[in-house]
Design a protein around this motif. Structure first.
Motif, PDB file in Angstrom:
ATOM      1  N   ARG A  65     140.129  45.484  23.116  1.00 43.08           N
ATOM      2  CA  ARG A  65     141.361  45.381  22.989  1.00 43.08           C
ATOM      3  C   ARG A  65     142.235  45.938  21.809  1.00 43.08           C
ATOM      4  O   ARG A  65     141.467  45.779  21.003  1.00 43.08           O
ATOM      5  CB  ARG A  65     141.840  43.651  22.937  1.00 43.08           C
ATOM      6  CG  ARG A  65     141.911  43.152  24.446  1.00 43.08           C
ATOM      7  CD  ARG A  65     141.777  41.435  24.747  1.00 43.08           C
ATOM      8  NE  ARG A  65     141.761  40.845  25.676  1.00 43.08           N
ATOM      9  CZ  ARG A  65     142.251  39.822  25.773  1.00 43.08           C
ATOM     10  NH1 ARG A  65     143.665  39.073  25.602  1.00 43.08           N
ATOM     11  NH2 ARG A  65     142.578  39.540  27.505  1.00 43.08           N
ATOM     12  N   VAL A 100     144.500  46.057  19.457  1.00 43.89           N
ATOM     13  CA  VAL A 100     146.335  45.786  19.160  1.00 43.89           C
ATOM     14  C   VAL A 100     146.836  46.311  18.242  1.00 43.89           C
ATOM     15  O   VAL A 100     146.659  46.709  17.207  1.00 43.89           O
ATOM     16  CB  VAL A 100     145.548  44.506  18.546  1.00 43.89           C
ATOM     17  CG1 VAL A 100     147.180  43.337  18.960  1.00 43.89           C
ATOM     18  CG2 VAL A 100     144.130  43.429  19.370  1.00 43.89           C
ATOM     19  N   GLN A 118     153.125  41.172  19.503  1.00 41.56           N
ATOM     20  CA  GLN A 118     151.931  42.897  19.405  1.00 41.56           C
ATOM     21  C   GLN A 118     151.873  43.282  20.438  1.00 41.56           C
ATOM     22  O   GLN A 118     151.957  42.674  21.621  1.00 41.56           O
ATOM     23  CB  GLN A 118     150.727  42.252  19.220  1.00 41.56           C
ATOM     24  CG  GLN A 118     150.876  41.406  17.878  1.00 41.56           C
ATOM     25  CD  GLN A 118     150.705  39.981  17.782  1.00 41.56           C
ATOM     26  OE1 GLN A 118     149.898  39.543  18.806  1.00 41.56           O
ATOM     27  NE2 GLN A 118     151.503  39.605  17.172  1.00 41.56           N
ATOM     28  N   THR A 121     149.363  44.345  22.789  1.00 44.92           N
ATOM     29  CA  THR A 121     147.670  44.805  23.016  1.00 44.92           C
ATOM     30  C   THR A 121     147.093  46.263  24.256  1.00 44.92           C
ATOM     31  O   THR A 121     147.402  46.233  25.515  1.00 44.92           O
ATOM     32  CB  THR A 121     146.947  43.651  23.650  1.00 44.92           C
ATOM     33  OG1 THR A 121     147.142  42.841  22.757  1.00 44.92           O
ATOM     34  CG2 THR A 121     145.406  43.743  23.795  1.00 44.92           C
ATOM     35  N   ASP A 165     148.728  47.805  29.564  1.00 43.56           N
ATOM     36  CA  ASP A 165     148.854  47.028  28.042  1.00 43.56           C
ATOM     37  C   ASP A 165     150.167  46.067  28.618  1.00 43.56           C
ATOM     38  O   ASP A 165     150.143  46.461  29.659  1.00 43.56           O
ATOM     39  CB  ASP A 165     149.765  47.659  27.212  1.00 43.56           C
ATOM     40  CG  ASP A 165     151.564  48.241  27.727  1.00 43.56           C
ATOM     41  OD1 ASP A 165     151.742  47.776  27.063  1.00 43.56           O
ATOM     42  OD2 ASP A 165     150.836  48.724  28.231  1.00 43.56           O
ATOM     43  N   THR A 176     151.554  40.993  23.622  1.00 40.44           N
ATOM     44  CA  THR A 176     150.809  39.184  23.899  1.00 40.44           C
ATOM     45  C   THR A 176     151.180  38.956  22.843  1.00 40.44           C
ATOM     46  O   THR A 176     151.803  39.252  22.036  1.00 40.44           O
ATOM     47  CB  THR A 176     149.379  39.716  23.644  1.00 40.44           C
ATOM     48  OG1 THR A 176     149.037  40.465  22.455  1.00 40.44           O
ATOM     49  CG2 THR A 176     148.546  40.159  24.658  1.00 40.44           C
ATOM     50  N   GLY A 234     146.916  36.824  20.571  1.00 36.62           N
ATOM     51  CA  GLY A 234     146.029  37.473  21.560  1.00 36.62           C
ATOM     52  C   GLY A 234     146.692  36.986  23.071  1.00 36.62           C
ATOM     53  O   GLY A 234     145.751  37.173  24.006  1.00 36.62           O
ATOM     54  N   THR A 274     136.498  40.045  16.519  1.00 35.80           N
ATOM     55  CA  THR A 274     138.216  40.781  15.149  1.00 35.80           C
ATOM     56  C   THR A 274     137.611  41.708  15.076  1.00 35.80           C
ATOM     57  O   THR A 274     137.249  40.794  13.591  1.00 35.80           O
ATOM     58  CB  THR A 274     138.788  39.900  15.942  1.00 35.80           C
ATOM     59  OG1 THR A 274     139.150  39.120  16.978  1.00 35.80           O
ATOM     60  CG2 THR A 274     140.329  40.597  15.662  1.00 35.80           C
TER      61      THR A 274
END
Length: 498
Positions: free
Chosen positions: A115, A117, A127, A129, A142, A145, A148, A323
């Motif tokens: 992913r 972002v 966002q 993603t 895409d 999100t 997340g 992340t």
């Protein structure tokens, strides 16, 4: 006109009896609990039912996400070699050049996508993603999100938390969480005390419904026995739901502050560096907050630095899905955070100087204070993430069980309505008023300060309880001063009004 003198019924109180001091007894504690449980069940049960049904829908969001977005979340064929993050980022940026690179989330499993972002100003707190096949660097698509979460998960989350009504709607879920433990505790105390009072009292009689009973007794048996089985899980849902509610959540935050129970913060300052005037990037949290000012758009972070940060984190022991977030400015390090919510959880974080490939700071799950651990685990359990499918099934059982108990409670109310030809009512009457005036003094001395303390800790519970009491007092005074309602009919009239 009849000349026969009418005498009051033998059970009606005389003026002398009404003026006498009430006889105090510990049995009145149960009478008070019965009335509180009745009002809470009638007035709060709709909130509990909505919370249960919306929570049930949210419980299975992982499966729903796979059903709706599976072509983006997973790869068609797993490979043996994962492409560098820089190559995957380049493919994502070529397809989606708008905005700035906020973070990269590595795949949680071999069949999952990477992913990438992006922080896009017009999306506000959300966002974009981009999902990339880690083996081929092919862009799969895409989604817009939120922290997340996919659009479907975010929609169901909003439905459960606030019914899509914003901050005002959050009061519904806080009412449900605040009263859930009260209703469950009342059910336990009343049912177990009743079962204990039976001559043939057994454990089986307390935890299993009485199939030989009929009418309202049968309904009450199913209602109470089911509540006994659900009690522990419902207490947990109430406590964990309150930790991130609006008002009770603030009180919980104050408790964490006083007990120094917050999770340790990662020190992202580079040794000897001074903060620069412009940010070189933004991490996941900054991406939610950095679109309101007029400052220049932050520079795009170097894609190759993501691989350097990931390599340093792997060397430091971080594994699984992580992340990777760029530095906020030239004086800050990059951050790599584990994001494994399934038991055993992994929440280690490292700060990385990507120019040297060294770790400058490290926070470990083992170093979390006990309160921070319990809070984190409770939230993940409440969301169904902690034990995978078993956690989801347990939450689903609690939601279905709570709905079942709620419906049975209303059925009891209906079954208890007077049906005699000389006295009928649409609904069952409330338990008799005035039990608190007959409570023993020790119960009042302990109960009043304790109730006040609980009302402070759980403000929504305190306000709604006060509203119940005011309404009950006003109703009682109106009926007491009503010349058409005699002392022997007041309880029935209250029930009919309620």
């Amino acid at each position: 006109m009849s000349t026969t003198t009418e005498h009051p019924p033998s059970h009606a109180p005389t003026p002398e009896a009404e003026s006498a001091a009430p006889v105090r007894s510990w049995r009145e504690v149960r009478a008070l609990l019965v009335r509180l449980h009745f009002y809470a069940g009638i007035l709060v049960a709709p909130f509990l039912l909505v919370a249960a049904l919306t929570g049930l829908a949210y419980t299975f969001t992982p499966q729903l996400d796979q059903l709706v977005y599976g072509d983006k979340l997973t790869v068609a064929h797993t490979g043996t070699t994962v492409r560098p993050l820089a190559e995957q980022i380049a493919a994502a940026r070529q397809a989606y050049p708008e905005g700035t690179l906020a973070s990269v989330v590595t795949p949680p499993g071999p069949e999952d996508t990477t992913r990438v972002v992006l922080s896009v100003p017009e999306l506000g707190e959300k966002q974009r993603t981009v999902f990339v096949d880690p083996y081929t660097a092919q862009v799969k698509g895409d989604l817009t999100t939120w922290w997340g979460s996919t659009p479907l998960t975010a929609w169901l989350d909003d439905l459960h938390r606030n019914l899509h009504l914003g901050e005002v709607g959050r009061l519904y879920s806080e009412v449900a969480a605040s009263w859930l433990w009260v209703v469950v505790a009342g059910d336990l105390v009343l049912w177990l005390a009743r079962a204990r009072g039976q001559r043939a009292a057994t454990v089986r009689g307390a935890v299993l419904p009485d199939l030989s009973a009929r009418g309202v007794r049968r309904t009450r048996s199913w209602h109470a026995a089911t509540g006994v089985w659900l009690a522990l899980g419902l207490f947990g849902l109430s406590a964990t739901g309150l930790t991130w509610s609006h008002y009770a959540g603030d009180r919980f935050g104050q408790l964490l502050d006083a007990a120094k129970g917050h999770a340790p913060e990662l020190d992202t300052r580079l040794p000897g560096a001074r903060p620069g005037p412009e940010a070189a990037g933004a991490d996941g949290h900054a991406a939610h907050e950095g679109h309101g000012g007029a400052a220049a758009e932050p520079a795009e972070p170097d894609a190759a630095a993501f691989d350097a940060a990931l390599a340093a984190a792997h060397d430091a022991g971080l594994a699984g899905t992580v992340t990777v977030s760029p530095a906020e400015d030239r004086a800050s390090a990059w951050t790599v955070a584990q994001k494994d919510n399934a038991w055993p959880v992994h929440y280690d974080q490292v700060a990385v100087d990507t120019t040297t490939g060294t770790v400058t700071a490290h926070t470990r799950w083992a170093d979390y204070p006990l309160l921070a651990k319990l809070s984190k685990l409770g939230v993940q359990g409440h969301m169904g993430n902690l034990f995978g499918l078993a956690n989801q099934l347990a939450l689903a059982a609690l939601a279905v069980g709570l709905s079942f108990v709620t419906v049975l409670g209303y059925r009891m109310w209906w079954q208890r309505r007077p049906t005699r030809t000389d006295r009928t009512a649409r609904l069952g009457k409330a338990p008799a008023r005035g039990a608190w005036r007959r409570l023993p003094l020790p119960a009042l001395l302990v109960g009043i300060p304790l109730t006040a303390a609980i009302g402070w800790a759980l403000p929504v519970l305190g306000v709604t309880l006060l509203a119940f009491l005011v309404a009950d007092v006003v109703t009682g005074r109106r009926l007491t001063t009503d010349g058409n309602v005699g002392p022997d009919r007041r309880a029935d009239a209250v029930g009919e009004c309620d």
